[in-house]
Write a protein that holds these residues in place. Structure first.
Motif, PDB file in Angstrom:
ATOM      1  N   LEU A  91       0.844  -1.182   0.000  1.00 60.89           N
ATOM      2  CA  LEU A  91       0.000   0.000   0.000  1.00 60.89           C
ATOM      3  C   LEU A  91       0.887   1.242   0.000  1.00 60.89           C
ATOM      4  O   LEU A  91       1.883   1.311   0.715  1.00 60.89           O
ATOM      5  CB  LEU A  91      -0.883  -0.004   1.256  1.00 60.89           C
ATOM      6  CG  LEU A  91      -2.050   0.962   1.334  1.00 60.89           C
ATOM      7  CD1 LEU A  91      -3.113   0.613   0.312  1.00 60.89           C
ATOM      8  CD2 LEU A  91      -2.647   0.952   2.744  1.00 60.89           C
ATOM      9  N   GLY A  92       0.519   2.224  -0.804  1.00 66.85           N
ATOM     10  CA  GLY A  92       1.232   3.493  -0.816  1.00 66.85           C
ATOM     11  C   GLY A  92       0.249   4.646  -0.823  1.00 66.85           C
ATOM     12  O   GLY A  92      -0.759   4.616  -1.532  1.00 66.85           O
ATOM     13  N   PHE A  93       0.533   5.667  -0.039  1.00 68.56           N
ATOM     14  CA  PHE A  93      -0.373   6.813   0.012  1.00 68.56           C
ATOM     15  C   PHE A  93       0.385   8.054   0.485  1.00 68.56           C
ATOM     16  O   PHE A  93       1.484   7.972   1.039  1.00 68.56           O
ATOM     17  CB  PHE A  93      -1.569   6.531   0.921  1.00 68.56           C
ATOM     18  CG  PHE A  93      -1.219   6.163   2.337  1.00 68.56           C
ATOM     19  CD1 PHE A  93      -1.144   7.128   3.331  1.00 68.56           C
ATOM     20  CD2 PHE A  93      -0.972   4.836   2.678  1.00 68.56           C
ATOM     21  CE1 PHE A  93      -0.815   6.788   4.639  1.00 68.56           C
ATOM     22  CE2 PHE A  93      -0.648   4.482   3.981  1.00 68.56           C
ATOM     23  CZ  PHE A  93      -0.568   5.462   4.963  1.00 68.56           C
ATOM     24  N   LEU A  94      -0.218   9.207   0.244  1.00 74.28           N
ATOM     25  CA  LEU A  94       0.310  10.484   0.689  1.00 74.28           C
ATOM     26  C   LEU A  94      -0.590  11.049   1.781  1.00 74.28           C
ATOM     27  O   LEU A  94      -1.788  10.756   1.827  1.00 74.28           O
ATOM     28  CB  LEU A  94       0.381  11.480  -0.473  1.00 74.28           C
ATOM     29  CG  LEU A  94       1.188  11.064  -1.703  1.00 74.28           C
ATOM     30  CD1 LEU A  94       1.148  12.174  -2.750  1.00 74.28           C
ATOM     31  CD2 LEU A  94       2.629  10.726  -1.334  1.00 74.28           C
ATOM     32  N   VAL A  95       0.007  11.879   2.648  1.00 75.07           N
ATOM     33  CA  VAL A  95      -0.750  12.522   3.727  1.00 75.07           C
ATOM     34  C   VAL A  95      -0.494  14.023   3.658  1.00 75.07           C
ATOM     35  O   VAL A  95       0.660  14.468   3.655  1.00 75.07           O
ATOM     36  CB  VAL A  95      -0.340  11.990   5.108  1.00 75.07           C
ATOM     37  CG1 VAL A  95      -1.200  12.636   6.194  1.00 75.07           C
ATOM     38  CG2 VAL A  95      -0.456  10.469   5.170  1.00 75.07           C
ATOM     39  N   ILE A  96      -1.575  14.784   3.613  1.00 74.42           N
ATOM     40  CA  ILE A  96      -1.482  16.242   3.528  1.00 74.42           C
ATOM     41  C   ILE A  96      -2.548  16.843   4.440  1.00 74.42           C
ATOM     42  O   ILE A  96      -3.630  16.284   4.583  1.00 74.42           O
ATOM     43  CB  ILE A  96      -1.676  16.722   2.067  1.00 74.42           C
ATOM     44  CG1 ILE A  96      -1.416  18.210   1.907  1.00 74.42           C
ATOM     45  CG2 ILE A  96      -3.066  16.357   1.563  1.00 74.42           C
ATOM     46  CD1 ILE A  96       0.031  18.569   1.920  1.00 74.42           C
ATOM     47  N   GLY A  97      -2.236  17.953   5.064  1.00 71.69           N
ATOM     48  CA  GLY A  97      -3.219  18.608   5.919  1.00 71.69           C
ATOM     49  C   GLY A  97      -3.116  20.114   5.840  1.00 71.69           C
ATOM     50  O   GLY A  97      -2.098  20.671   5.409  1.00 71.69           O
ATOM     51  N   ASP A  98      -4.200  20.802   6.212  1.00 73.02           N
ATOM     52  CA  ASP A  98      -4.194  22.255   6.354  1.00 73.02           C
ATOM     53  C   ASP A  98      -3.784  22.927   5.046  1.00 73.02           C
ATOM     54  O   ASP A  98      -2.802  23.660   4.973  1.00 73.02           O
ATOM     55  CB  ASP A  98      -3.254  22.657   7.501  1.00 73.02           C
ATOM     56  CG  ASP A  98      -3.636  22.004   8.808  1.00 73.02           C
ATOM     57  OD1 ASP A  98      -4.273  22.658   9.637  1.00 73.02           O
ATOM     58  OD2 ASP A  98      -3.323  20.807   8.997  1.00 73.02           O
TER      59      ASP A  98
END
Length: 337
Positions: free
Chosen positions: A48-55
């Motif tokens: 599994l691969g994913f990106l995390v972004i916030g704000d």
């Protein structure tokens, strides 16, 4: 408002009771189980691969567009399965409604690269509650952009990893006791105490029943942080014990506009902040007297995570898409590599 109007107009008790009952059920009573269940079927080898972004949602300003470009580049390189948004999706005051042009101006038109045309699993932040919070939760937005999946709290099962998305804003007392003349959209979470109790009970049950190799909890507010907002005491008191008892590996959040990795000696959880999607707070950091700060960066950036059944690899990237901190964790040994 409806109740006052009812009695001021001297309607019959039966009509008043009917109106009050409808108001109560439509706006004030939380559901029995706050965590809705979703599934995401990834690659055949269960990696599994994913990106995390916030704000992030600022119409491309404060380097949001530059970060989006680099996310697209890294997303293609890693062949990501989805993106996680840790909240505060639309500044400064959320969306005004499902037809608010800010949705397309800050989301659809900004994250336009091919590799980012994957599901975006998103939660609400405190700024989102300052607008029409229910607009972000409305399935109608998926007709505008099919990637958008936003719920208050939910679980996401991917096979080797289970994700638990938590609505953290209602935990924080200051939004209720000292809102600074701001109006928050609290529809759907009253009575607050019942809402939070149900949420914690459902999280505890979901975590105990999870057989996934990795357990990852996502919230907007930090449990541990050395940046502007610091630790969230309400989450330390109410949420953290549930995570500790159930073998959570990572707690991922936004809220503080930085990138950081913290661990504490009394539990195995790694606290990861990815809230640097646009405006950042330069030079606003503190020390922590209870936990180890492995990394802190006060500029814009985002995070990637690649999971296999026995290993997790995490990388923080800056606004130029350069890796500025990376590490891995073995699930079998559960020690840092």
């Amino acid at each position: 408002m409806l109740a006052m109007a009812c009695f001021q107009k001297q309607k019959t008790p039966f009509i008043c009771l009917t109106i009050l009952t409808l108001v109560f059920w439509l706006n004030w009573v939380p559901s029995v189980a706050e965590l809705q269940r979703l599934e995401h079927h990834g690659k055949s080898d269960e990696s599994l691969g994913f990106l995390v972004i916030g704000d992030w949602g600022r119409g491309g300003l404060y380097n949001q567009s530059e970060i989006a470009f680099q996310m697209g580049r890294i997303g293609k390189k890693l062949d990501i399965d989805f993106v996680i948004s840790t909240g505060d999706n639309f500044y400064d005051n959320g969306l005004k409604g499902v037809n608010d042009p800010a949705f397309q101006e800050s989301f659809t038109k900004i994250y336009s690269q091919k590799s980012l045309q994957k599901p975006w699993y998103s939660i609400l932040g405190n700024h989102d509650y300052r607008g029409d919070a229910k607009a972000q939760l409305n399935p109608m937005l998926r007709k505008i952009d099919s990637r958008w999946i936003c719920l208050r709290s939910f679980t996401l099962n991917t096979g080797s990893a289970d994700f638990f998305f938590m609505d953290t804003t209602p935990f924080v007392d200051v939004y209720f006791t000292d809102p600074e003349e701001r109006v928050y959209d609290w529809r759907g979470i009253y009575p607050r105490e019942i809402y939070l109790n149900n949420l914690l009970k459902d999280l505890d049950s979901a975590l105990r029943n999870s057989t996934a190799e990795w357990k990852i909890v996502v919230g907007h507010h930090a449990i541990r942080s050395i940046s502007h907002h610091g630790d969230t005491l309400e989450l330390i008191d109410q949420l953290l014990p549930v995570l500790e008892m159930n073998g959570v590996d990572f707690y991922v959040n936004g809220h503080d506009h930085c990138l950081q990795r913290i661990s504490c000696p009394d539990n195995r959880i790694q606290f990861l902040t990815s809230g640097a999607g646009s405006k950042a707070w330069r030079g606003d950091d503190k020390k922590h007297d209870k936990c180890a700060v492995h990394f802190f960066y006060d500029g814009q950036g985002f995070m990637s995570m690649q999971l296999k059944s026995t290993e997790a690899k995490m990388v923080f990237y800056d606004v130029f898409g350069q890796p500025i901190h990376q590490w891995s964790v073995s699930r079998m040994l559960h020690s840092e590599m």
